[in-house]
Design an enzyme around this catalytic site. Structure first.
Site, PDB file in Angstrom:
ATOM      1  N   CYS A 145       0.669  -1.175   0.137  1.00 47.84           N
ATOM      2  CA  CYS A 145       0.018   0.015  -0.088  1.00 47.84           C
ATOM      3  C   CYS A 145       0.980   1.348  -0.044  1.00 47.84           C
ATOM      4  O   CYS A 145       0.384   2.474  -0.194  1.00 47.84           O
ATOM      5  CB  CYS A 145      -1.004  -0.033   1.196  1.00 47.84           C
ATOM      6  SG  CYS A 145      -0.238   0.273   2.776  1.00 47.84           S
ATOM      7  N   CYS A 195      -3.031   1.730  10.071  1.00 45.26           N
ATOM      8  CA  CYS A 195      -2.403   2.917  10.594  1.00 45.26           C
ATOM      9  C   CYS A 195      -1.733   2.961  12.182  1.00 45.26           C
ATOM     10  O   CYS A 195      -0.413   2.938  12.386  1.00 45.26           O
ATOM     11  CB  CYS A 195      -2.968   4.195  10.303  1.00 45.26           C
ATOM     12  SG  CYS A 195      -3.666   4.433   8.778  1.00 45.26           S
TER      13      CYS A 195
END
Length: 162
Positions: free
Chosen positions: A33, A106
């Site tokens: 990503c 995250c």
């Protein structure tokens, strides 16, 4: 997630940037990503205990990753290595409220960078690239680490412009 808390963390980002005299450095990222977080830690002696004096970070990633890293560098201040190691991704991102499912990674990246730094303390930096989704590389710049991971995985390309 508390959007006001996210915006406040982004508006008043804390501890952003390299720390040349750090005692420990940890980098974690996902070449799939393109998100990466590098965390620097500096210790001090306080009341006979070795505690985290300051921490700083760099991030290639979304706003949530930057906000969590900023908040985490403040939350770990004054903690021992053991206390910081016991902190979960949820604890590190708690001031933002519950993260939505697509943003949980995250908090996990910041937790991973913290663990990598704390576990790498006093070990020489080595350039290692793993084929696992999370790679750890403490050498070079964060851009170098992301580029190296991308080349190995064949998933991303970074172009730096002036």
């Amino acid at each position: 997630m508390d959007e006001a808390a996210l915006q406040q963390a982004l508006t008043d980002t804390q501890n952003l940037g390299e720390m040349p005299d750090a005692d420990a450095v940890g980098t974690v990222g996902s070449p799939d990503c393109g998100d990466m977080v590098r965390l620097w830690i500096k210790y001090k002696e306080k009341d006979g205990r070795k505690v985290i004096d300051k921490a700083s970070f760099q991030s290639f990633g979304c706003q949530t990753a930057i906000a969590v890293a900023s908040i985490a560098t403040e939350l770990i201040r004054g903690k021992t290595k053991e206390e910081a190691l016991s902190m979960s991704a949820e604890e590190l991102s708690k001031p933002l409220g519950p993260l939505p499912p697509m943003k949980i990674h995250c908090g996990q990246m910041v937790e991973g960078a913290l663990r990598a730094a704390l576990e790498a303390e006093n070990k020489p930096a080595t350039a290692t690239v793993s084929t696992s989704p999370l790679v750890s590389d403490q050498s070079g710049t964060l851009a170098d680490a992301l580029s190296a991971a991308g080349k190995t995985q064949g998933k991303i390309k970074i172009v730096l412009t002036s």
